[in-house]
Motif scaffolding. Structure first.
Motif, PDB file in Angstrom:
ATOM      1  N   ASP A  47     -15.588   9.182 -18.790  1.00  0.00           N
ATOM      2  CA  ASP A  47     -14.288   8.530 -18.945  1.00  0.00           C
ATOM      3  C   ASP A  47     -13.301   8.994 -17.882  1.00  0.00           C
ATOM      4  OD1 ASP A  47     -14.690   7.174 -21.694  1.00  0.00           O
ATOM      5  OD2 ASP A  47     -15.276   9.248 -22.044  1.00  0.00           O
ATOM      6  N   ARG A  48     -12.428   8.050 -17.468  1.00  0.00           N
ATOM      7  CA  ARG A  48     -11.374   8.394 -16.517  1.00  0.00           C
ATOM      8  C   ARG A  48     -10.090   7.666 -16.885  1.00  0.00           C
ATOM      9  NH1 ARG A  48     -11.528   5.762 -10.798  1.00  0.00           N
ATOM     10  NH2 ARG A  48     -10.333   4.209 -11.973  1.00  0.00           N
ATOM     11  N   PHE A  49      -8.993   8.414 -16.943  1.00  0.00           N
ATOM     12  CA  PHE A  49      -7.670   7.842 -17.159  1.00  0.00           C
ATOM     13  C   PHE A  49      -6.845   8.094 -15.898  1.00  0.00           C
ATOM     14  CE2 PHE A  49      -9.356   9.207 -21.232  1.00  0.00           C
ATOM     15  CZ  PHE A  49      -9.145   8.094 -22.036  1.00  0.00           C
ATOM     16  N   ARG A  50      -6.162   7.070 -15.421  1.00  0.00           N
ATOM     17  CA  ARG A  50      -5.393   7.223 -14.183  1.00  0.00           C
ATOM     18  C   ARG A  50      -4.048   6.520 -14.301  1.00  0.00           C
ATOM     19  NH1 ARG A  50      -8.196   5.661  -8.592  1.00  0.00           N
ATOM     20  NH2 ARG A  50      -9.203   7.674  -8.987  1.00  0.00           N
ATOM     21  N   LEU A  51      -2.999   7.191 -13.835  1.00  0.00           N
ATOM     22  CA  LEU A  51      -1.660   6.613 -13.746  1.00  0.00           C
ATOM     23  C   LEU A  51      -1.278   6.620 -12.270  1.00  0.00           C
ATOM     24  CD1 LEU A  51       0.785   5.532 -15.362  1.00  0.00           C
ATOM     25  CD2 LEU A  51       1.670   7.884 -15.357  1.00  0.00           C
ATOM     26  N   ARG A  52      -0.987   5.440 -11.712  1.00  0.00           N
ATOM     27  CA  ARG A  52      -0.775   5.304 -10.266  1.00  0.00           C
ATOM     28  C   ARG A  52       0.578   4.665  -9.968  1.00  0.00           C
ATOM     29  NH1 ARG A  52      -2.598   1.812  -5.782  1.00  0.00           N
ATOM     30  NH2 ARG A  52      -3.245   0.216  -7.274  1.00  0.00           N
ATOM     31  N   PHE A  53       1.212   5.135  -8.904  1.00  0.00           N
ATOM     32  CA  PHE A  53       2.504   4.618  -8.471  1.00  0.00           C
ATOM     33  C   PHE A  53       2.456   4.368  -6.973  1.00  0.00           C
ATOM     34  CE2 PHE A  53       6.528   5.684  -6.352  1.00  0.00           C
ATOM     35  CZ  PHE A  53       7.349   4.700  -6.883  1.00  0.00           C
ATOM     36  N   LYS A  54       3.107   3.279  -6.511  1.00  0.00           N
ATOM     37  CA  LYS A  54       3.210   3.007  -5.086  1.00  0.00           C
ATOM     38  C   LYS A  54       4.558   2.379  -4.785  1.00  0.00           C
ATOM     39  CE  LYS A  54       1.109  -0.397  -2.884  1.00  0.00           C
ATOM     40  NZ  LYS A  54       0.075  -1.242  -2.228  1.00  0.00           N
ATOM     41  N   ALA A  55       5.210   2.843  -3.705  1.00  0.00           N
ATOM     42  CA  ALA A  55       6.494   2.302  -3.280  1.00  0.00           C
ATOM     43  C   ALA A  55       6.411   1.908  -1.817  1.00  0.00           C
ATOM     44  CB  ALA A  55       7.603   3.334  -3.483  1.00  0.00           C
ATOM     45  N   ASN A  56       6.904   0.703  -1.479  1.00  0.00           N
ATOM     46  CA  ASN A  56       7.005   0.238  -0.100  1.00  0.00           C
ATOM     47  C   ASN A  56       8.473   0.251   0.312  1.00  0.00           C
ATOM     48  OD1 ASN A  56       4.197  -0.439   0.280  1.00  0.00           O
ATOM     49  ND2 ASN A  56       4.547  -2.191  -1.052  1.00  0.00           N
ATOM     50  N   ARG A  57       8.772   0.879   1.449  1.00  0.00           N
ATOM     51  CA  ARG A  57      10.148   0.961   1.924  1.00  0.00           C
ATOM     52  C   ARG A  57      10.210   0.505   3.384  1.00  0.00           C
ATOM     53  NH1 ARG A  57      10.671   0.824  -2.581  1.00  0.00           N
ATOM     54  NH2 ARG A  57      11.748   2.246  -4.022  1.00  0.00           N
ATOM     55  N   TYR A  58      10.894  -0.630   3.601  1.00  0.00           N
ATOM     56  CA  TYR A  58      10.997  -1.235   4.925  1.00  0.00           C
ATOM     57  C   TYR A  58      12.259  -0.754   5.637  1.00  0.00           C
ATOM     58  CZ  TYR A  58       7.295  -4.450   3.495  1.00  0.00           C
ATOM     59  OH  TYR A  58       6.112  -4.983   3.075  1.00  0.00           O
ATOM     60  N   VAL A  59      12.213  -0.698   6.968  1.00  0.00           N
ATOM     61  CA  VAL A  59      13.352  -0.246   7.757  1.00  0.00           C
ATOM     62  C   VAL A  59      14.348  -1.383   7.967  1.00  0.00           C
ATOM     63  CG1 VAL A  59      14.087   0.637   9.998  1.00  0.00           C
ATOM     64  CG2 VAL A  59      12.037   1.564   8.903  1.00  0.00           C
ATOM     65  N   LYS A  60      13.875  -2.563   8.410  1.00  0.00           N
ATOM     66  CA  LYS A  60      14.765  -3.683   8.706  1.00  0.00           C
ATOM     67  C   LYS A  60      14.899  -4.638   7.523  1.00  0.00           C
ATOM     68  CE  LYS A  60      13.691  -3.843  13.678  1.00  0.00           C
ATOM     69  NZ  LYS A  60      13.141  -4.703  14.767  1.00  0.00           N
ATOM     70  N   ILE A  61      13.773  -5.153   7.062  1.00  0.00           N
ATOM     71  CA  ILE A  61      13.783  -6.184   6.015  1.00  0.00           C
ATOM     72  C   ILE A  61      13.693  -5.502   4.660  1.00  0.00           C
ATOM     73  CG2 ILE A  61      12.875  -8.421   5.334  1.00  0.00           C
ATOM     74  CD1 ILE A  61      13.815  -8.298   8.208  1.00  0.00           C
ATOM     75  N   VAL A  62      14.795  -4.902   4.234  1.00  0.00           N
ATOM     76  CA  VAL A  62      14.768  -4.103   3.008  1.00  0.00           C
ATOM     77  C   VAL A  62      14.562  -4.975   1.770  1.00  0.00           C
ATOM     78  CG1 VAL A  62      16.176  -2.276   3.989  1.00  0.00           C
ATOM     79  CG2 VAL A  62      17.289  -4.207   2.859  1.00  0.00           C
ATOM     80  N   GLU A  63      14.704  -6.301   1.895  1.00  0.00           N
ATOM     81  CA  GLU A  63      14.448  -7.189   0.756  1.00  0.00           C
ATOM     82  C   GLU A  63      12.995  -7.101   0.302  1.00  0.00           C
ATOM     83  OE1 GLU A  63      17.716  -9.016   3.253  1.00  0.00           O
ATOM     84  OE2 GLU A  63      15.746  -8.103   3.582  1.00  0.00           O
ATOM     85  N   ASN A  64      12.104  -6.627   1.186  1.00  0.00           N
ATOM     86  CA  ASN A  64      10.692  -6.529   0.833  1.00  0.00           C
ATOM     87  C   ASN A  64      10.341  -5.225   0.114  1.00  0.00           C
ATOM     88  OD1 ASN A  64      10.252  -8.995   2.081  1.00  0.00           O
ATOM     89  ND2 ASN A  64       9.674  -8.081   4.038  1.00  0.00           N
ATOM     90  N   ASN A  65      11.312  -4.348  -0.104  1.00  0.00           N
ATOM     91  CA  ASN A  65      11.044  -3.096  -0.815  1.00  0.00           C
ATOM     92  C   ASN A  65      10.537  -3.373  -2.230  1.00  0.00           C
ATOM     93  OD1 ASN A  65      11.971  -1.766   1.423  1.00  0.00           O
ATOM     94  ND2 ASN A  65      13.906  -1.114   0.499  1.00  0.00           N
ATOM     95  N   SER A  66       9.531  -2.628  -2.643  1.00  0.00           N
ATOM     96  CA  SER A  66       8.959  -2.851  -3.973  1.00  0.00           C
ATOM     97  C   SER A  66       8.430  -1.556  -4.559  1.00  0.00           C
ATOM     98  CB  SER A  66       7.824  -3.877  -3.907  1.00  0.00           C
ATOM     99  OG  SER A  66       6.725  -3.373  -3.158  1.00  0.00           O
ATOM    100  N   ASN A  67       8.287  -1.544  -5.887  1.00  0.00           N
ATOM    101  CA  ASN A  67       7.692  -0.439  -6.629  1.00  0.00           C
ATOM    102  C   ASN A  67       6.592  -0.988  -7.527  1.00  0.00           C
ATOM    103  OD1 ASN A  67       9.640   1.518  -5.683  1.00  0.00           O
ATOM    104  ND2 ASN A  67      11.093   0.582  -7.086  1.00  0.00           N
ATOM    105  N   MET A  68       5.473  -0.271  -7.593  1.00  0.00           N
ATOM    106  CA  MET A  68       4.355  -0.697  -8.431  1.00  0.00           C
ATOM    107  C   MET A  68       3.899   0.467  -9.300  1.00  0.00           C
ATOM    108  SD  MET A  68       0.853  -0.634  -8.993  1.00  0.00           S
ATOM    109  CE  MET A  68       0.139   0.000  -7.489  1.00  0.00           C
ATOM    110  N   LEU A  69       3.640   0.185 -10.574  1.00  0.00           N
ATOM    111  CA  LEU A  69       3.158   1.185 -11.513  1.00  0.00           C
ATOM    112  C   LEU A  69       1.942   0.624 -12.228  1.00  0.00           C
ATOM    113  CD1 LEU A  69       3.793   4.007 -12.689  1.00  0.00           C
ATOM    114  CD2 LEU A  69       5.111   2.854 -14.477  1.00  0.00           C
ATOM    115  N   GLU A  70       0.880   1.445 -12.336  1.00  0.00           N
ATOM    116  CA  GLU A  70      -0.380   0.966 -12.923  1.00  0.00           C
ATOM    117  C   GLU A  70      -1.011   2.073 -13.758  1.00  0.00           C
ATOM    118  OE1 GLU A  70      -3.459  -1.132 -10.389  1.00  0.00           O
ATOM    119  OE2 GLU A  70      -4.506   0.758 -10.807  1.00  0.00           O
TER     120      GLU A  70
END
Length: 302
Positions: free
Chosen positions: A66-89
């Motif tokens: 068995d494996r349990f995993r909690l994962r997080f990822k964040a994207n941070r743009y320099v110019k087009i900050v509208e594309n910034n996002s956060n993901m949780l899984e």
């Protein structure tokens, strides 16, 4: 996003209590990647370059089955900050065959953009959902495995109440090891995405080819090529040709090439470098684009 950690902790409590604590392995991995791209919005005109910082991490606990995993990822743009996002899984995986080569996985996820993103595509919007996956592997000998994956993915788009997607995907492949240093892994995939908003319903098929070469126990280089054909079931456009106006269903042909280098500096530190090229050709020229990406990164494992 708060419901995902709660589900993760609940699964750990239910399944983890059935095994002795000493049988479980706890680990943490953090990733930091600096990426540059010459076409951040995947546009056919007015290309905009940008830099992206990708910050990722996961916490997991596992035993033999068995494996349990909690994962997080964040994207941070320099110019087009509208594309910034956060993901949780949060995910749970269970190996169920005698040789532990077959597995079942269930996961839930949530992705949120800081504002309205400018990246073009059918999947760029706040969403949440879940996925069930079965992965099967059959060792033929010590150097050859046959693999198959079957999955169902559910995704609800939070800001578009009319859009809910169900994705059904099947892939078949193999991985072959030559001279204990060269790995060749081809794969074919068939996907059907059934969307409540039929504009996004597609039937896709594609292939992927991976080559990995271990130069020594610390350095690995690899090349990956992916090709896919996307057929929209209910998306059409008009085209004037030889004086006549005709209506066509939209089709996309996507391809990507990636070459990378992994350096396993220590047991806990991996350094990564990668260059990729992505092309998308459509019979509707408005959706044709090309992008080049470069990235440097590091992974820390504890």
């Amino acid at each position: 996003m708060y419901f995902i950690p709660l589900i993760f902790l609940l699964l750990v409590a239910i399944f983890g209590s059935s095994s002795p604590v000493k049988a479980w392995d706890f680990s943490f991995k953090g990733d930091l990647t600096q990426k540059s791209t010459d076409n951040v919005n995947y546009s056919s005109t007015d290309l905009v370059s940008d830099r992206v910082k990708v910050i990722g991490a996961y916490f997991q606990t596992k035993d033999e089955n068995d494996r349990f995993r909690l994962r997080f990822k964040a994207n941070r743009y320099v110019k087009i900050v509208e594309n910034n996002s956060n993901m949780l899984e949060a995910s749970y995986q269970r190996k169920f065959s005698k040789d532990l080569s077959d597995s079942f996985q269930f996961k839930v996820f949530s992705e949120k953009y800081t504002t309205i993103p400018t990246i073009y595509g059918d999947t760029t919007s706040d969403n949440k959902g879940g996925e069930v996956q079965f992965a099967l592997s059959r060792p033929m000998d010590k150097t050859l495995n046959l693999n198959a994956i079957y999955l169902v993915n559910y995704k609800s788009y939070v800001k578009n109440l009319d859009r809910t997607d169900y994705r059904f995907e099947t892939s078949f492949g193999l991985d072959k090891l030559f001279k204990k240093v060269l790995t060749f892994a081809p794969e074919v995939t068939i996907t059907y995405n059934n969307s409540k908003e039929s504009y996004y319903t597609t039937f896709n098929f594609g292939a992927n080819f991976y080559f990995g070469l271990e130069l020594n126990e610390y350095v690995e280089v690899y090349f990956n090529y992916n090709w896919s054909k996307v057929n929209y079931m209910d998306r059409s456009f008009t085209l004037t040709k030889t004086g006549r106006t005709i209506t066509l269903k939209e089709e996309l042909t996507n391809s990507s090439r990636e070459i990378g280098l992994n350096v396993y500096a220590t047991d806990w530190l991996t350094l990564e470098a990668k260059f990729g090229n992505t092309k998308s050709n459509s019979n509707n020229t408005l959706n044709t684009y090309q992008a080049n990406d470069w990235s440097l990164g590091a992974s820390f494992r504890y």
